[in-house]
Motif scaffolding. Sequence first.
Motif, PDB file in Angstrom:
ATOM      1  N   ILE A   1       0.868  -1.174   0.000  1.00 34.95           N
ATOM      2  CA  ILE A   1       0.000   0.000   0.000  1.00 34.95           C
ATOM      3  C   ILE A   1       0.904   1.223   0.000  1.00 34.95           C
ATOM      4  O   ILE A   1       1.798   1.352   0.848  1.00 34.95           O
ATOM      5  CB  ILE A   1      -0.958   0.004   1.203  1.00 34.95           C
ATOM      6  N   ALA A   2       0.668   2.108  -0.968  1.00 27.09           N
ATOM      7  CA  ALA A   2       1.526   3.278  -1.140  1.00 27.09           C
ATOM      8  C   ALA A   2       0.653   4.523  -1.267  1.00 27.09           C
ATOM      9  O   ALA A   2      -0.408   4.481  -1.907  1.00 27.09           O
ATOM     10  CB  ALA A   2       2.399   3.119  -2.387  1.00 27.09           C
ATOM     11  N   PRO A   3       1.095   5.643  -0.700  1.00 27.65           N
ATOM     12  CA  PRO A   3       0.291   6.862  -0.801  1.00 27.65           C
ATOM     13  C   PRO A   3       0.243   7.402  -2.221  1.00 27.65           C
ATOM     14  O   PRO A   3       1.221   7.323  -2.970  1.00 27.65           O
ATOM     15  CB  PRO A   3       1.001   7.835   0.146  1.00 27.65           C
ATOM     16  N   ASN A   4      -0.894   7.946  -2.575  1.00 29.09           N
ATOM     17  CA  ASN A   4      -1.025   8.647  -3.841  1.00 29.09           C
ATOM     18  C   ASN A   4      -0.386  10.029  -3.732  1.00 29.09           C
ATOM     19  O   ASN A   4      -0.171  10.529  -2.621  1.00 29.09           O
ATOM     20  CB  ASN A   4      -2.512   8.794  -4.197  1.00 29.09           C
TER      21      ASN A   4
ATOM     22  N   ASP B   1       0.860  -4.413 -10.850  1.00 28.51           N
ATOM     23  CA  ASP B   1      -0.541  -4.039 -11.032  1.00 28.51           C
ATOM     24  C   ASP B   1      -0.954  -3.080  -9.923  1.00 28.51           C
ATOM     25  O   ASP B   1      -0.480  -3.194  -8.782  1.00 28.51           O
ATOM     26  CB  ASP B   1      -1.444  -5.275 -10.996  1.00 28.51           C
ATOM     27  N   TRP B   2      -1.861  -2.170 -10.268  1.00 28.87           N
ATOM     28  CA  TRP B   2      -2.389  -1.212  -9.300  1.00 28.87           C
ATOM     29  C   TRP B   2      -3.883  -1.438  -9.129  1.00 28.87           C
ATOM     30  O   TRP B   2      -4.590  -1.717 -10.099  1.00 28.87           O
ATOM     31  CB  TRP B   2      -2.149   0.220  -9.772  1.00 28.87           C
ATOM     32  N   ARG B   3      -4.354  -1.292  -7.889  1.00 34.86           N
ATOM     33  CA  ARG B   3      -5.780  -1.422  -7.610  1.00 34.86           C
ATOM     34  C   ARG B   3      -6.209  -0.315  -6.651  1.00 34.86           C
ATOM     35  O   ARG B   3      -5.464   0.037  -5.725  1.00 34.86           O
ATOM     36  CB  ARG B   3      -6.084  -2.783  -6.972  1.00 34.86           C
TER      37      ARG B   3
ATOM     38  N   CYS C   1       2.951  -6.834  -6.932  1.00 36.91           N
ATOM     39  CA  CYS C   1       4.100  -7.181  -7.787  1.00 36.91           C
ATOM     40  C   CYS C   1       4.352  -8.683  -7.735  1.00 36.91           C
ATOM     41  O   CYS C   1       4.287  -9.283  -6.666  1.00 36.91           O
ATOM     42  CB  CYS C   1       5.357  -6.442  -7.322  1.00 36.91           C
ATOM     43  N   ARG C   2       4.678  -9.232  -8.882  1.00 36.13           N
ATOM     44  CA  ARG C   2       5.032 -10.650  -8.978  1.00 36.13           C
ATOM     45  C   ARG C   2       6.312 -10.807  -9.779  1.00 36.13           C
ATOM     46  O   ARG C   2       6.582 -10.002 -10.679  1.00 36.13           O
ATOM     47  CB  ARG C   2       3.904 -11.446  -9.631  1.00 36.13           C
TER      48      ARG C   2
END
Length: 240
Positions: free
Chosen positions: A140-143, A206-208, A238-239
């Motif tokens: 989880i990363a801040p926008n 991927d982003w969700r 990420c994979r």
Amino acid sequence: MTQYDEIGARYEKSKTTAAFSAVDTYSLERELGDELRGAALDLACGYGFTTRLLAERGAGPVRGVDVSAAMVRLARQVEQRLGQGIEYVVSDVAAMPVLGVHQLATAVYLFNYAPTRAALRAMFGAIRANLDHRGRLVAIAPNPSPFPEGNWDRFDVTVRARVPAEEVPLLKAAFLLDEPVAFEFYEWRREDLEQAARDGGFGTVDWRPLATPPADDRFSAALWAEYRSAPVSSMMICRP
């Protein structure tokens, strides 16, 4: 000493009372599911909130890593009481050794503390080195912040200043608890994170959007509608 050595237990309160944290936890639980299998690694584990969630869902062995000795000390105190078999390690993720082969890694607000692109790449590289070839990283990363035109005050976190720098702006912010708790983090763009992940050895990114939980006595449906229109954070998967 890190800023979280000084914040210590005051940060713990934000994980259980702040609106943005409620969204983070709900989204992470939905992504992970009710049953986990295999080894799990929680980066930027703090006092162990997410780490314990992994153990409760059946992952094992579970390890938590944080650069703050004070936060790890708090996590170990809880582990002594609960006995979940979690191992906590004090380490900068950018310099983290191989602790084992893990099927899952979580990183809730890790990458926004990387001060340079080199540090960001090193974080992703160290995580990849600790993951199975079929594993996944859930972060989880801040926008990017809407400051100064807008802010996230309604969600219990606020940005007070943006300090320009050569590689990435530094944001001076605060958790809006009973008494505000000041902290700082770096405002990386989504494309910076994606490039660092690929440079670190991940094949897909991927982003969700984060999912808001059902309304309740603390957080109204109107508040969650506001959050969805100006989300604090996003999920990055990420994979290899």
